[in-house]
Design a protein around this motif. Structure first.
Motif, short mmCIF file in Angstrom:
data_model
loop_
_atom_site.label_atom_id
_atom_site.label_comp_id
_atom_site.label_asym_id
_atom_site.label_seq_id
_atom_site.Cartn_x
_atom_site.Cartn_y
_atom_site.Cartn_z
N GLU A 13 28.20 -5.17 -9.12
CA GLU A 13 28.06 -6.32 -8.22
C GLU A 13 29.19 -7.32 -8.50
O GLU A 13 29.46 -7.66 -9.65
CB GLU A 13 26.71 -6.99 -8.43
N VAL A 14 29.83 -7.81 -7.43
CA VAL A 14 30.89 -8.81 -7.60
C VAL A 14 30.50 -10.17 -7.01
O VAL A 14 31.06 -11.19 -7.38
CB VAL A 14 32.22 -8.34 -6.99
N ALA A 15 29.54 -10.18 -6.07
CA ALA A 15 29.14 -11.46 -5.48
C ALA A 15 27.86 -11.28 -4.67
O ALA A 15 27.51 -10.15 -4.28
CB ALA A 15 30.24 -12.03 -4.60
N ARG A 16 27.17 -12.41 -4.46
CA ARG A 16 25.98 -12.44 -3.61
C ARG A 16 26.17 -13.53 -2.56
O ARG A 16 26.74 -14.58 -2.84
CB ARG A 16 24.72 -12.74 -4.44
N TYR A 17 25.61 -13.28 -1.36
CA TYR A 17 25.79 -14.22 -0.26
C TYR A 17 24.47 -14.42 0.48
O TYR A 17 23.65 -13.50 0.57
CB TYR A 17 26.87 -13.73 0.71
N ALA A 18 24.29 -15.61 1.03
CA ALA A 18 23.06 -15.91 1.76
C ALA A 18 23.08 -15.32 3.15
O ALA A 18 22.03 -15.08 3.74
CB ALA A 18 22.87 -17.43 1.84
N ARG A 19 24.29 -15.08 3.71
CA ARG A 19 24.40 -14.58 5.07
C ARG A 19 25.20 -13.28 5.09
O ARG A 19 26.18 -13.14 4.36
CB ARG A 19 25.07 -15.62 5.98
N LEU A 20 24.79 -12.37 5.97
CA LEU A 20 25.47 -11.08 6.09
C LEU A 20 26.91 -11.28 6.54
O LEU A 20 27.82 -10.56 6.09
CB LEU A 20 24.72 -10.18 7.07
N ALA A 21 27.14 -12.24 7.43
CA ALA A 21 28.50 -12.48 7.93
C ALA A 21 29.45 -12.85 6.79
O ALA A 21 30.61 -12.42 6.77
CB ALA A 21 28.49 -13.60 8.97
N SER A 53 35.49 0.45 -11.70
CA SER A 53 36.89 0.39 -12.15
C SER A 53 37.69 -0.69 -11.42
O SER A 53 38.74 -1.13 -11.91
CB SER A 53 37.56 1.75 -11.94
N ALA A 54 37.21 -1.11 -10.25
CA ALA A 54 37.93 -2.11 -9.46
C ALA A 54 37.29 -3.48 -9.54
O ALA A 54 37.74 -4.42 -8.88
CB ALA A 54 38.02 -1.66 -8.00
N GLY A 55 36.24 -3.62 -10.35
CA GLY A 55 35.50 -4.87 -10.40
C GLY A 55 36.36 -6.08 -10.75
O GLY A 55 36.28 -7.13 -10.10
N GLY A 56 37.20 -5.97 -11.75
CA GLY A 56 38.04 -7.10 -12.17
C GLY A 56 39.04 -7.49 -11.11
O GLY A 56 39.23 -8.69 -10.81
N GLU A 57 39.69 -6.49 -10.50
CA GLU A 57 40.69 -6.77 -9.47
C GLU A 57 40.04 -7.45 -8.26
O GLU A 57 40.57 -8.42 -7.72
CB GLU A 57 41.36 -5.46 -9.05
N ALA A 59 37.26 -9.19 -8.19
CA ALA A 59 36.81 -10.54 -8.55
C ALA A 59 37.95 -11.54 -8.43
O ALA A 59 37.77 -12.66 -7.95
CB ALA A 59 36.22 -10.54 -9.96
N ARG A 60 39.14 -11.13 -8.87
CA ARG A 60 40.31 -12.02 -8.76
C ARG A 60 40.70 -12.27 -7.30
O ARG A 60 41.04 -13.38 -6.92
CB ARG A 60 41.49 -11.43 -9.54
N GLU A 61 40.66 -11.21 -6.50
CA GLU A 61 41.01 -11.35 -5.09
C GLU A 61 40.01 -12.28 -4.37
O GLU A 61 40.40 -13.11 -3.55
CB GLU A 61 41.02 -9.99 -4.40
N LEU A 62 38.73 -12.12 -4.67
CA LEU A 62 37.72 -12.97 -4.03
C LEU A 62 37.85 -14.42 -4.48
O LEU A 62 37.65 -15.35 -3.69
CB LEU A 62 36.31 -12.44 -4.35
N ALA A 63 38.18 -14.64 -5.75
CA ALA A 63 38.38 -16.00 -6.24
C ALA A 63 39.52 -16.68 -5.51
O ALA A 63 39.43 -17.84 -5.10
CB ALA A 63 38.63 -15.99 -7.74
N ALA A 64 40.63 -15.93 -5.32
CA ALA A 64 41.77 -16.49 -4.58
C ALA A 64 41.40 -16.76 -3.12
O ALA A 64 41.81 -17.77 -2.54
CB ALA A 64 42.95 -15.52 -4.65
N PHE A 65 40.59 -15.88 -2.54
CA PHE A 65 40.15 -16.06 -1.16
C PHE A 65 39.30 -17.32 -1.01
O PHE A 65 39.46 -18.08 -0.05
CB PHE A 65 39.36 -14.82 -0.71
N GLU A 66 38.39 -17.54 -1.97
CA GLU A 66 37.52 -18.72 -1.89
C GLU A 66 38.33 -20.00 -2.03
O GLU A 66 38.04 -21.00 -1.37
CB GLU A 66 36.44 -18.66 -2.98
N ILE A 67 39.34 -20.00 -2.88
CA ILE A 67 40.20 -21.18 -3.02
C ILE A 67 40.91 -21.46 -1.70
O ILE A 67 41.00 -22.60 -1.24
CB ILE A 67 41.22 -20.97 -4.16
#
Length: 301
Positions: A13-21, A53-57, A59-67
């Protein structure tokens, strides 16, 4: 890719969201890296899964996206400080107060030439849709309009800039008065006061927020869109209807709100506040003063 599937590959698991969108949008970020992902529902949440195997990569991409998303929201919500000034709130207050003091000296002259006479407006006296915004029945009427109008404007100025805000507010009031005159066509009707523009400002505020929410996938849900409309209508009902014996022109308030709502959607849709330079904001402010002065000159001719 299916949102849920059985796979022998170890997933994390890399993230959880309240909405499917929201989960799907972040899934597109993962897909852009040519990595598989899965979305599964757990209770009221949507879980985004990727290969271990891709969890770390990821997570970094999602962090940059959220910023990046946070920066986009900040840019959309407010303008640079150089693009707006709260001084205009004081100037608007003094302008309306000055007109009221002048009106007390020769009320018959000002009201005869400037009141929103429905029949005269439909006969082509367009300037009455603007001059009527500068006149008030009494002190409490002026105070109520100053309180509501300046409050709504103070929320709009950081979103649209000072010049564009006041130009939009005056235009919404004028258009609201014109629509109100059309609604009373065939019968005598007279009104005055800045309240049409005040509720126009409320409509603009709702329209701007409504389109901003619709434009962003994470806020384009039914309830996210209903919220600003419901809040605007609630304020309109609470502040704009009044008591029958107070002779409140609630239809003028309604038309001002409708005109402002359309303006707000258009302003946000065309991103005029983002495209307008500081010089453009000053020109818009000058246009407001010129419009008011021109209307009164035409009324006096």
């Amino acid at each position: 890719m299916p949102e849920s599937s059985e796979s022998p590959v170890l997933r994390v698991e890399v993230a959880r969201y309240a909405r499917l969108a929201e989960a799907r949008e972040r899934g597109l970020v993962v897909s852009a890296k040519a990595l598989p992902h899965w979305i599964e529902r757990e209770g009221d949440e949507w879980v985004l899964l990727v290969e271990a195997s891709a969890g770390g990569e990821v997570a970094r991409e999602l962090a940059a996206f959220e910023i990046e998303q946070g920066l986009r929201v900040a840019e959309r919500t407010t303008l640079p400080a150089a693009r707006f000034s709260k001084v205009s709130l004081f100037l608007a207050g003094w302008l309306l107060s000055g007109f009221y003091m002048a009106q007390q000296i020769t009320p018959e002259l000002w009201e005869k030439r400037g009141v929103a006479d429905a029949g005269a407006i439909l006969d082509g006296q367009w300037w009455r849709t603007i001059t009527a915004l500068m006149l008030h029945a009494d002190g409490p009427h002026l105070a109520a309009n100053l309180a509501t109008g300046l409050l709504f404007a103070s929320f709009l100025i950081p979103r649209l800039g000072s010049g564009l805000t006041w130009l939009a507010i005056v235009f919404s009031g004028a258009l609201g008065n014109a629509l109100n005159a059309w609604g009373y066509r065939g019968e005598p009707h007279f009104s005055l006061g800045a309240s049409t523009a005040c509720f126009g400002a409320l409509g603009i505020l709702v329209g701007v927020e409504l389109f901003a929410r619709w434009r962003e996938p994470e806020t384009r849900s039914r309830w996210q869109l209903i919220l600003p409309i419901g809040a605007g209508l609630a304020l309109l009902a609470f502040l704009g209807v009044g008591e029958e014996e107070r002779n409140v022109d609630f239809m003028a308030h309604w038309w001002g709100f409708v005109a402002g709502l359309g303006e707000g959607v258009l302003l946000q849709g065309f991103r005029l506040s983002e495209r307008l330079s500081a010089r453009g904001q000053r020109l818009a402010a000058i246009a407001v003063l010129a419009l008011i002065a021109g209307a009164w000159l035409r009324a006096s001719s």
